[in-house]
Write a protein that holds these residues in place. Sequence first.
Motif, PDB file in Angstrom:
ATOM      1  N   GLU A  37      85.304  28.071  28.728  1.00  0.00           N
ATOM      2  CA  GLU A  37      85.131  29.034  27.654  1.00  0.00           C
ATOM      3  C   GLU A  37      83.663  29.262  27.291  1.00  0.00           C
ATOM      4  OE1 GLU A  37      87.434  30.895  26.571  1.00  0.00           O
ATOM      5  OE2 GLU A  37      86.135  31.958  25.170  1.00  0.00           O
ATOM      6  N   ASP A  38      82.885  28.194  27.218  1.00  0.00           N
ATOM      7  CA  ASP A  38      81.487  28.335  26.822  1.00  0.00           C
ATOM      8  C   ASP A  38      80.703  29.153  27.838  1.00  0.00           C
ATOM      9  OD1 ASP A  38      81.993  26.934  24.556  1.00  0.00           O
ATOM     10  OD2 ASP A  38      81.160  25.037  25.282  1.00  0.00           O
ATOM     11  N   ALA A  39      80.904  28.858  29.123  1.00  0.00           N
ATOM     12  CA  ALA A  39      80.191  29.597  30.163  1.00  0.00           C
ATOM     13  C   ALA A  39      80.631  31.060  30.184  1.00  0.00           C
ATOM     14  CB  ALA A  39      80.418  28.947  31.522  1.00  0.00           C
ATOM     15  N   ALA A  40      81.943  31.279  30.059  1.00  0.00           N
ATOM     16  CA  ALA A  40      82.449  32.642  30.056  1.00  0.00           C
ATOM     17  C   ALA A  40      81.902  33.423  28.864  1.00  0.00           C
ATOM     18  CB  ALA A  40      83.980  32.628  30.027  1.00  0.00           C
ATOM     19  N   SER A  41      81.843  32.776  27.712  1.00  0.00           N
ATOM     20  CA  SER A  41      81.313  33.441  26.516  1.00  0.00           C
ATOM     21  C   SER A  41      79.844  33.781  26.695  1.00  0.00           C
ATOM     22  CB  SER A  41      81.505  32.557  25.287  1.00  0.00           C
ATOM     23  OG  SER A  41      82.877  32.335  25.041  1.00  0.00           O
ATOM     24  N   ALA A  42      79.099  32.843  27.261  1.00  0.00           N
ATOM     25  CA  ALA A  42      77.681  33.096  27.509  1.00  0.00           C
ATOM     26  C   ALA A  42      77.504  34.247  28.484  1.00  0.00           C
ATOM     27  CB  ALA A  42      77.010  31.826  28.045  1.00  0.00           C
ATOM     28  N   PHE A  43      78.327  34.270  29.525  1.00  0.00           N
ATOM     29  CA  PHE A  43      78.242  35.349  30.503  1.00  0.00           C
ATOM     30  C   PHE A  43      78.582  36.684  29.840  1.00  0.00           C
ATOM     31  CE2 PHE A  43      79.968  38.190  33.683  1.00  0.00           C
ATOM     32  CZ  PHE A  43      79.075  38.068  34.739  1.00  0.00           C
ATOM     33  N   ALA A  44      79.663  36.693  29.054  1.00  0.00           N
ATOM     34  CA  ALA A  44      80.097  37.928  28.414  1.00  0.00           C
ATOM     35  C   ALA A  44      79.040  38.478  27.457  1.00  0.00           C
ATOM     36  CB  ALA A  44      81.412  37.696  27.675  1.00  0.00           C
ATOM     37  N   ARG A  79      75.934  38.132  27.991  1.00  0.00           N
ATOM     38  CA  ARG A  79      74.773  38.348  28.846  1.00  0.00           C
ATOM     39  C   ARG A  79      73.698  37.278  28.656  1.00  0.00           C
ATOM     40  NH1 ARG A  79      75.273  42.887  31.552  1.00  0.00           N
ATOM     41  NH2 ARG A  79      73.078  42.938  32.180  1.00  0.00           N
ATOM     42  N   ASP A  80      74.120  36.113  28.219  1.00  0.00           N
ATOM     43  CA  ASP A  80      73.214  34.963  28.179  1.00  0.00           C
ATOM     44  C   ASP A  80      73.364  34.242  29.520  1.00  0.00           C
ATOM     45  OD1 ASP A  80      71.697  32.744  27.712  1.00  0.00           O
ATOM     46  OD2 ASP A  80      72.825  32.055  25.945  1.00  0.00           O
ATOM     47  N   PHE A  81      72.759  34.822  30.525  1.00  0.00           N
ATOM     48  CA  PHE A  81      72.973  34.346  31.881  1.00  0.00           C
ATOM     49  C   PHE A  81      72.345  32.981  32.126  1.00  0.00           C
ATOM     50  CE2 PHE A  81      72.939  39.113  32.524  1.00  0.00           C
ATOM     51  CZ  PHE A  81      74.324  39.223  32.533  1.00  0.00           C
ATOM     52  N   ALA A  82      71.267  32.668  31.458  1.00  0.00           N
ATOM     53  CA  ALA A  82      70.624  31.358  31.625  1.00  0.00           C
ATOM     54  C   ALA A  82      71.565  30.243  31.175  1.00  0.00           C
ATOM     55  CB  ALA A  82      69.314  31.309  30.842  1.00  0.00           C
ATOM     56  N   THR A  83      72.219  30.447  30.016  1.00  0.00           N
ATOM     57  CA  THR A  83      73.158  29.438  29.527  1.00  0.00           C
ATOM     58  C   THR A  83      74.372  29.347  30.442  1.00  0.00           C
ATOM     59  OG1 THR A  83      72.467  29.748  27.237  1.00  0.00           O
ATOM     60  CG2 THR A  83      74.638  28.781  27.596  1.00  0.00           C
ATOM     61  N   ALA A  84      74.890  30.491  30.856  1.00  0.00           N
ATOM     62  CA  ALA A  84      76.036  30.494  31.764  1.00  0.00           C
ATOM     63  C   ALA A  84      75.708  29.743  33.044  1.00  0.00           C
ATOM     64  CB  ALA A  84      76.450  31.926  32.073  1.00  0.00           C
ATOM     65  N   LYS A  85      74.513  29.987  33.587  1.00  0.00           N
ATOM     66  CA  LYS A  85      74.126  29.323  34.831  1.00  0.00           C
ATOM     67  C   LYS A  85      74.019  27.821  34.632  1.00  0.00           C
ATOM     68  CE  LYS A  85      70.662  29.421  38.520  1.00  0.00           C
ATOM     69  NZ  LYS A  85      69.441  30.104  39.049  1.00  0.00           N
ATOM     70  N   ALA A  86      73.396  27.396  33.529  1.00  0.00           N
ATOM     71  CA  ALA A  86      73.245  25.960  33.274  1.00  0.00           C
ATOM     72  C   ALA A  86      74.606  25.282  33.161  1.00  0.00           C
ATOM     73  CB  ALA A  86      72.426  25.740  32.007  1.00  0.00           C
ATOM     74  N   LEU A  87      75.528  25.910  32.458  1.00  0.00           N
ATOM     75  CA  LEU A  87      76.865  25.334  32.295  1.00  0.00           C
ATOM     76  C   LEU A  87      77.607  25.303  33.629  1.00  0.00           C
ATOM     77  CD1 LEU A  87      77.876  27.030  28.928  1.00  0.00           C
ATOM     78  CD2 LEU A  87      77.445  24.590  29.290  1.00  0.00           C
ATOM     79  N   TRP A  88      77.526  26.397  34.369  1.00  0.00           N
ATOM     80  CA  TRP A  88      78.226  26.433  35.647  1.00  0.00           C
ATOM     81  C   TRP A  88      77.638  25.449  36.657  1.00  0.00           C
ATOM     82  CZ3 TRP A  88      78.515  32.419  35.281  1.00  0.00           C
ATOM     83  CH2 TRP A  88      79.750  32.798  34.713  1.00  0.00           C
ATOM     84  N   LEU A  89      76.314  25.248  36.637  1.00  0.00           N
ATOM     85  CA  LEU A  89      75.718  24.254  37.524  1.00  0.00           C
ATOM     86  C   LEU A  89      76.255  22.857  37.217  1.00  0.00           C
ATOM     87  CD1 LEU A  89      71.986  25.435  37.697  1.00  0.00           C
ATOM     88  CD2 LEU A  89      73.557  25.209  39.636  1.00  0.00           C
TER      89      LEU A  89
END
Length: 364
Positions: free
Chosen positions: A23-30, A32-42
């Motif tokens: 949820e956190d990564a998806a929310s960040a992606f949605a 457009r906080d791509f840096a946070t999404a990338k960090a979470l997904w990594l």
Amino acid sequence: MKNFILSCAVSVAFLPATSWAQEDAASAFASRDFATAKALWLSEAAVGSAEAMLGLGLLADRGFGQQRDFDVAFDWYLQAASLGLAEAQFNVAIMLDAGLGRERDVEEAQIWYTRAALRDHARAQYNLGLLYEAGDGIAANPALAAYWFGQAAQSVPAAAQKEVAPVTASRTLAAPDVTFDKVDTSQVELVWNADPNANATLLLEVIEAPRVGENYGAPTISVKTVASGILEMSDLPTEHAIWRVVNLASDDTDYAAADWSSNQGIAPPRGRITLFSDPAVKSMEDAASIFASSLRQAGYWVQITDDVSKQSDNFYVSYGYASDQQLAQAIAEFLPSTEQITPVKQLLRSMQPGEVAVNLSAFR
């Protein structure tokens, strides 16, 4: 075909954003906080999350928050695809089909499209139909094109509108060429190429190898399909299992089989022999044991049974498919005979490909 794939890739890339990640990564992606999404997904990818790997592939593929990099995107998609994620398998197929991140390789794309299609990915089913319809990089196969369009029709309107002319040439009987197999304790997954003029009914056989001196059993899996691959979920004894794909004649009189495969290098049988023995006749039981031992030493799998309901009337060797006549004849010559008994006979739909039955009761 290539132009379609490229346009499709753009739309696919945005679809999973709010559905397949933590949820956190998806929310960040949605947002457009791509840096946070990338960090979470990594972080999630490091512990084996296929969904996170897919997300990282998407970021690189579309250049969200970073420079666009098809090579990196392909690597992430491939990792997720190898873990069985259908969306990632579809993306790998698209990139191979279009030559993005790797040189164009339609044969490999066909494998990944099929793997995603077997997991009910409608767009993969449709693209697979397009490949077989066009014959672009693989052999055109109208029967498979029609099949996969039919599978996708409910979800992809364009698939429902497709009309593929049937094959009018006479059907041949050729063994399928297995291009991918993955068999473990929970599933059997295979992809193959088939002659476009070959019969479309294929049989997957998975059999547990018998222990030394023991009877072989019925196949763990025996299932027919008209597709270009199969995915079966089952509890399998993979240490002792062998498998193959068999092309069946339309009238069930004959077959052409791919080679047996095994994770552990198990030697396949020269044939499978069932000995029907009457337990009321001691000499027959003894003879069955002797015959079974000799056959096993010669590389055959054998089972001895007293199920008289399945015995072979008044002849003593029977087979189900024309390709097994030679095997049946060899077994007939191995065993004693009498002039009053028809030694060998074909019984359609009576047994598996590669099986022969011996009715020892015919000796009485």
